[in-house]
Design a protein around this motif. Structure first.
Motif, mmCIF file in Angstrom:
data_model
loop_
_atom_site.group_PDB
_atom_site.id
_atom_site.type_symbol
_atom_site.label_atom_id
_atom_site.label_comp_id
_atom_site.label_asym_id
_atom_site.label_seq_id
_atom_site.Cartn_x
_atom_site.Cartn_y
_atom_site.Cartn_z
ATOM 1 N N THR A 15 0.828 -1.212 0.000
ATOM 2 C CA THR A 15 0.000 0.000 0.000
ATOM 3 C C THR A 15 0.855 1.252 0.000
ATOM 4 O O THR A 15 0.565 2.216 -0.718
ATOM 5 C CB THR A 15 -0.930 0.005 1.232
ATOM 6 O OG1 THR A 15 -1.757 -1.159 1.206
ATOM 7 C CG2 THR A 15 -1.802 1.248 1.247
ATOM 8 N N CYS A 16 1.921 1.257 0.795
ATOM 9 C CA CYS A 16 2.821 2.408 0.860
ATOM 10 C C CYS A 16 3.467 2.690 -0.490
ATOM 11 O O CYS A 16 3.535 3.848 -0.935
ATOM 12 C CB CYS A 16 3.895 2.189 1.920
ATOM 13 S SG CYS A 16 3.266 2.181 3.609
ATOM 14 N N VAL A 17 3.938 1.649 -1.140
ATOM 15 C CA VAL A 17 4.573 1.799 -2.458
ATOM 16 C C VAL A 17 3.560 2.315 -3.472
ATOM 17 O O VAL A 17 3.864 3.206 -4.288
ATOM 18 C CB VAL A 17 5.182 0.460 -2.930
ATOM 19 C CG1 VAL A 17 5.638 0.556 -4.387
ATOM 20 C CG2 VAL A 17 6.347 0.052 -2.034
ATOM 21 N N GLN A 18 2.337 1.793 -3.428
ATOM 22 C CA GLN A 18 1.291 2.234 -4.352
ATOM 23 C C GLN A 18 0.938 3.704 -4.136
ATOM 24 O O GLN A 18 0.780 4.462 -5.102
ATOM 25 C CB GLN A 18 0.051 1.369 -4.189
ATOM 26 C CG GLN A 18 0.199 -0.041 -4.733
ATOM 27 C CD GLN A 18 -1.019 -0.917 -4.436
ATOM 28 O OE1 GLN A 18 -2.068 -0.428 -4.046
ATOM 29 N NE2 GLN A 18 -0.866 -2.222 -4.609
ATOM 30 N N LEU A 19 0.823 4.119 -2.866
ATOM 31 C CA LEU A 19 0.499 5.518 -2.564
ATOM 32 C C LEU A 19 1.607 6.459 -3.025
ATOM 33 O O LEU A 19 1.344 7.537 -3.573
ATOM 34 C CB LEU A 19 0.248 5.685 -1.064
ATOM 35 C CG LEU A 19 -1.054 5.087 -0.521
ATOM 36 C CD1 LEU A 19 -1.079 5.153 1.008
ATOM 37 C CD2 LEU A 19 -2.262 5.809 -1.099
ATOM 38 N N ALA A 20 2.850 6.040 -2.824
ATOM 39 C CA ALA A 20 3.982 6.851 -3.284
ATOM 40 C C ALA A 20 3.995 6.931 -4.808
ATOM 41 O O ALA A 20 4.222 8.001 -5.386
ATOM 42 C CB ALA A 20 5.294 6.257 -2.775
ATOM 43 N N ALA A 21 3.733 5.789 -5.464
ATOM 44 C CA ALA A 21 3.720 5.748 -6.930
ATOM 45 C C ALA A 21 2.614 6.643 -7.494
ATOM 46 O O ALA A 21 2.813 7.346 -8.498
ATOM 47 C CB ALA A 21 3.525 4.314 -7.412
ATOM 48 N N ILE A 22 1.451 6.629 -6.850
ATOM 49 C CA ILE A 22 0.347 7.490 -7.279
ATOM 50 C C ILE A 22 0.723 8.963 -7.128
ATOM 51 O O ILE A 22 0.430 9.791 -8.003
ATOM 52 C CB ILE A 22 -0.934 7.176 -6.472
ATOM 53 C CG1 ILE A 22 -1.477 5.801 -6.869
ATOM 54 C CG2 ILE A 22 -2.007 8.242 -6.691
ATOM 55 C CD1 ILE A 22 -2.597 5.298 -5.974
ATOM 56 N N SER A 23 1.389 9.292 -6.031
ATOM 57 C CA SER A 23 1.817 10.675 -5.787
ATOM 58 C C SER A 23 2.733 11.169 -6.910
ATOM 59 O O SER A 23 2.546 12.272 -7.440
ATOM 60 C CB SER A 23 2.550 10.785 -4.445
ATOM 61 O OG SER A 23 1.723 10.382 -3.379
ATOM 62 N N TRP A 24 3.701 10.354 -7.277
ATOM 63 C CA TRP A 24 4.676 10.749 -8.307
ATOM 64 C C TRP A 24 4.051 10.738 -9.704
ATOM 65 O O TRP A 24 4.182 11.717 -10.447
ATOM 66 C CB TRP A 24 5.893 9.824 -8.259
ATOM 67 C CG TRP A 24 6.784 10.068 -7.077
ATOM 68 C CD1 TRP A 24 6.572 9.652 -5.792
ATOM 69 C CD2 TRP A 24 8.013 10.806 -7.054
ATOM 70 N NE1 TRP A 24 7.592 10.070 -4.978
ATOM 71 C CE2 TRP A 24 8.489 10.773 -5.707
ATOM 72 C CE3 TRP A 24 8.762 11.456 -8.015
ATOM 73 C CZ2 TRP A 24 9.681 11.399 -5.331
ATOM 74 C CZ3 TRP A 24 9.958 12.077 -7.634
ATOM 75 C CH2 TRP A 24 10.398 12.049 -6.320
ATOM 76 N N SER A 25 3.361 9.650 -10.064
ATOM 77 C CA SER A 25 2.847 9.515 -11.431
ATOM 78 C C SER A 25 1.740 10.521 -11.737
ATOM 79 O O SER A 25 1.725 11.131 -12.814
ATOM 80 C CB SER A 25 2.338 8.087 -11.665
ATOM 81 O OG SER A 25 1.307 7.759 -10.752
ATOM 82 N N SER A 26 0.807 10.719 -10.803
ATOM 83 C CA SER A 26 -0.297 11.664 -11.047
ATOM 84 C C SER A 26 0.224 13.082 -11.221
ATOM 85 O O SER A 26 -0.283 13.845 -12.049
ATOM 86 C CB SER A 26 -1.303 11.608 -9.887
ATOM 87 O OG SER A 26 -0.709 12.022 -8.665
ATOM 88 N N SER A 27 1.249 13.427 -10.469
ATOM 89 C CA SER A 27 1.812 14.776 -10.558
ATOM 90 C C SER A 27 2.580 14.984 -11.856
ATOM 91 O O SER A 27 2.472 16.039 -12.486
ATOM 92 C CB SER A 27 2.722 15.036 -9.353
ATOM 93 O OG SER A 27 1.996 14.922 -8.146
ATOM 94 N N PHE A 28 3.356 13.991 -12.271
ATOM 95 C CA PHE A 28 4.076 14.100 -13.543
ATOM 96 C C PHE A 28 3.105 14.228 -14.714
ATOM 97 O O PHE A 28 3.335 15.014 -15.641
ATOM 98 C CB PHE A 28 4.993 12.892 -13.744
ATOM 99 C CG PHE A 28 6.317 13.011 -13.045
ATOM 100 C CD1 PHE A 28 7.138 14.110 -13.257
ATOM 101 C CD2 PHE A 28 6.757 12.021 -12.177
ATOM 102 C CE1 PHE A 28 8.368 14.233 -12.609
ATOM 103 C CE2 PHE A 28 7.975 12.131 -11.524
ATOM 104 C CZ PHE A 28 8.779 13.236 -11.743
ATOM 105 N N LEU A 29 2.020 13.468 -14.683
ATOM 106 C CA LEU A 29 1.029 13.531 -15.753
ATOM 107 C C LEU A 29 0.293 14.873 -15.753
ATOM 108 O O LEU A 29 0.060 15.462 -16.808
ATOM 109 C CB LEU A 29 0.027 12.374 -15.615
ATOM 110 C CG LEU A 29 0.573 10.977 -15.927
ATOM 111 C CD1 LEU A 29 -0.458 9.903 -15.564
ATOM 112 C CD2 LEU A 29 0.954 10.862 -17.399
ATOM 113 N N SER A 30 -0.082 15.355 -14.574
ATOM 114 C CA SER A 30 -0.786 16.643 -14.469
ATOM 115 C C SER A 30 0.097 17.781 -14.962
ATOM 116 O O SER A 30 -0.358 18.676 -15.687
ATOM 117 C CB SER A 30 -1.204 16.897 -13.017
ATOM 118 O OG SER A 30 -2.097 15.911 -12.571
#
Length: 311
Positions: free
Chosen positions: A141-156
């Motif tokens: 869960t921690c890895v997924q939350l961190a990945a979402i933080s990075w990927s969503s921001s790069f895409l935005s």
């Protein structure tokens, strides 16, 4: 230089920077160089201590490692360019370099917003659901939350940058800033920018306000849970684990919201540069100091690491 879908005649931008006075620039160079070195060294120490101390291999410190690495990246995107301009006569940046700097600077800023929201949620689960904490906040869960933080921001950031760069830039090319930031670059477009500004505002709502709302809700629930505790020592321990995070949130969000979530027509350009100094330079420098000074676990791990080196 040609780019598909990008219309411009400006090939470089000129920075006005924070001051045009040589003595002031030299003083600012010394101050910000010190801040930059302190940021990089401080965050590297935080990362190293967390990695070598088994007691800190928990979700809270996993996210803190992400934040420290992010702060190194964030400040390194802007400060070296700014320091170079303070000493050099030619305070310019090419259009492509400006676009790259703008993309990564915005991306890292957005990641910090989301990551601070995730860290607030982690504290909420730890304090309000302590018996289920290890199950809810497991490694996956921690890895997924961190990945979402990075990927969503790069895409935005990619969407905002694409819209900003699709506008025509035919002059002037003087940026009233010390680095390439979307609001300052938009002011130089040779067309109506209201649609792009609206998109930036909408993404600011999503990336900045929603994590901020998560932080507010998380800490409201934490406060209610702490007030129900009968033990004063338990209340103090629960609140002390949140103090560092709340301080960082106040510093970063206070300035970022003021910069991005208000109408550009009402922005003070000189004031905007000063505000940008806080969330791009000062906050990344203060983060490791705040977490090391206010966190007993980090201070204890740091003392043990120093003791091992002396032994």
């Amino acid at each position: 230089m040609t780019h598909i879908g990008i219309n411009f005649t400006v090939t470089e931008f000129v920075f006005l920077g924070l001051s045009s006075e040589p003595k002031t620039q030299l003083l600012l160079f010394v101050v910000f160089l010190f801040f930059y070195v302190l940021t990089v060294v401080g965050n590297i120490i935080i990362i190293t201590v967390i990695q070598i101390e088994p007691r800190l291999h928990t979700p809270m410190y996993f996210f803190l490692t992400n934040l420290s690495f992010l702060d190194i990246c964030y400040t390194s995107t802007n400060v070296p360019q700014m320091l170079s301009n303070m000493l050099g006569r030619k305070k310019t940046i090419t259009f492509s370099s400006c676009a790259t700097q703008m993309y990564f600077s915005l991306s890292f800023g957005m990641i910090e917003c989301v990551l601070l929201g995730v860290m607030a949620y982690d504290r909420y689960v730890a304090i309000c659901h302590p018996l289920h904490y290890t199950v809810i906040m497991d490694q996956s869960t921690c890895v997924q939350l961190a990945a979402i933080s990075w990927s969503s921001s790069f895409l935005s950031s990619m969407v905002i940058n694409a819209l900003t760069l699709s506008l025509p830039y035919c002059g002037p090319n003087v940026l009233n800033h010390f680095f390439c930031e979307v609001p300052s670059v938009l002011r130089l477009a040779c067309t109506d920018t209201s649609l792009t500004e609206l998109v930036v505002f909408v993404f600011s709502i999503i990336i900045v306000f929603i994590p901020f709302l998560l932080i507010v809700i998380s800490y409201a629930r934490i406060l209610l849970s702490v007030l129900r505790m009968r033990s004063a020592s338990g209340q103090y321990k629960a609140l002390s684990t949140c103090a560092s995070h709340l301080t960082v949130v106040a510093l970063f969000y206070g300035t970022a919201i003021f910069m991005y979530m208000r109408p550009q027509s009402k922005s003070s350009r000189a004031g905007g540069k000063v505000i940008a100094v806080f969330y791009t330079i000062v906050t990344p420098m203060l983060n490791p100091i705040i977490y090391s000074l206010r966190n007993q676990d980090v201070k204890g791990a740091l003392r043990r690491a120093i003791a091992k080196q002396k032994a």
